[in-house]
Design an enzyme around this catalytic site. Sequence first.
Site, PDB file in Angstrom:
ATOM      1  N   HIS A 252     -12.581  41.461 -90.490  1.00 32.60           N
ATOM      2  CA  HIS A 252     -11.434  42.149 -89.907  1.00 32.60           C
ATOM      3  C   HIS A 252     -11.762  42.845 -88.592  1.00 32.60           C
ATOM      4  CE1 HIS A 252      -7.514  43.759 -89.591  1.00 32.60           C
ATOM      5  NE2 HIS A 252      -7.275  43.969 -90.866  1.00 32.60           N
TER       6      HIS A 252
ATOM      7  N   ASP B  26      -0.196  22.979 -90.144  1.00 36.70           N
ATOM      8  CA  ASP B  26      -0.214  21.576 -90.594  1.00 36.70           C
ATOM      9  C   ASP B  26      -1.450  20.876 -90.033  1.00 36.70           C
ATOM     10  OD1 ASP B  26       0.214  18.920 -91.204  1.00 36.70           O
ATOM     11  OD2 ASP B  26       2.252  18.838 -90.412  1.00 36.70           O
TER      12      ASP B  26
END
Length: 471
Positions: A170, A413
């Site tokens: 993070h 995708d």
Amino acid sequence: MADLNSVRVLEVCNVAPQPSSPAGSATPPPEALPLTLFDLPWLRFAPVQRLFFYEISNSFDTTILVSKLKASLSVALQQFLPLAGNLKWPQDSPKPILNYVQDDAVSLTIAESDADFHHLSSRSNFVEAKEYHSLVPQLTTSHEKAAAVAFQVTIFPNGNGFSIGTSMHHAILDGKSSTMFVKSWAHICEHLGDHPSGSALPDQLKPFFDRRVVQDAAGLEPIFLNQLQNLDGPNNRSLMVTQFKSPPPDAVRGIFVITRPEIEAMKQWVSTKMAEMIKNEKQSDRPHLSTFSVTCAYTWVCLLKAEEKQTDKPVMMGFTLDCRPRFDPPIPANYFGNCIAGRVIVSERKGLLGEDGLTVAVNQISEAIKSADSDGILKGAETLIPIVYSAERSEERFMGVAGSPRFGIYDTDFGWGRPSKVEVVSIEETGAMSLAESRDGIAGDVEVGLVLEKHHMQAFASLFAKGLQDL
């Protein structure tokens, strides 16, 4: 429940960035990036773990699938070079640095599972939280060094699907940057081999690395560095993740959808209530009711009711705001790294559980967002590390927010279609809710993800559904 031993690791490989060609970019990515004031608060926070499920046809060739994912990851790392490096805090450096050196590489685990793919990837049933543990990679971290990212591809040969698990530090990436990288990897994979420029990224996915755009006018960096070194200090330069609360052994995951009509109805209901409560205020002084504020408020109130804690102790909610558009001049939308600021709300439990609890919660969230624009996005930032780290370690309820419907996570995708489900696995440890746009592509619908004890999840599901029906 799926057999937790059903995941077999086939290979753990190191994927290095593809070497740049002489005809490559005139401005190659930097090999080192110093952390900024936006990165430092997350230095010892739990890694962000996501899990993408993809359903594919019976005839897919797993060898080709794995080969394409490896090759495209190598190309993507060429354009996001620092991600192949490691985070370090040298004794001669005032702050940590993300540094790539020759031969650095990213860990990619290839695994196979006999688990029920359709059960794990369904959005209509609860899944035991521990069923996802073996599907996401662990981020290699020590006191001296921490990997930036790690990935895992798991094939489900009996379920016609596969999953991609990601673990990201993070302090290196916020949600916007991590999403940008995974979408870049997916774009390259989908177009790999199409034509010579198949690895070229669209402008919105090209990372902007210049950290000079982040100005520390308020002198926050030395404050954050001092706080970090005294978390378990003094003068502690450890990069180990701080230990947060352990989830209960019977924790389950659930995804809930709020439709756009339901969100609009909620806004209308809250607006009417607010008008009754603050009749003497000008319309312009009333907070803006956003999809974010009503979704978070509704989830928060339902959760507190479901948990039924018999205590008068205050409760807290924390969330982050994207600072890129809030600077003057704005920081580029494709800025790579963290560029978020936190807001923490402290609220009386009885107020949120009362008849006007939803209105109270929406008002507090809206006012916190409004203050970021009126008072400055970094006002009060020096309190973020002490509040968040102590709250995450305590036993009291601290509701965080992970993800955003604006990330468009379901557009990821790799060439085999949109994901059937995306989960933020790490909310199990941080106790946050996750937010995403609708998998079905319906504009304005929002997915909310939670991890709760099973009986609390069942109570939450009932309250959540009934409250929306009663709008």
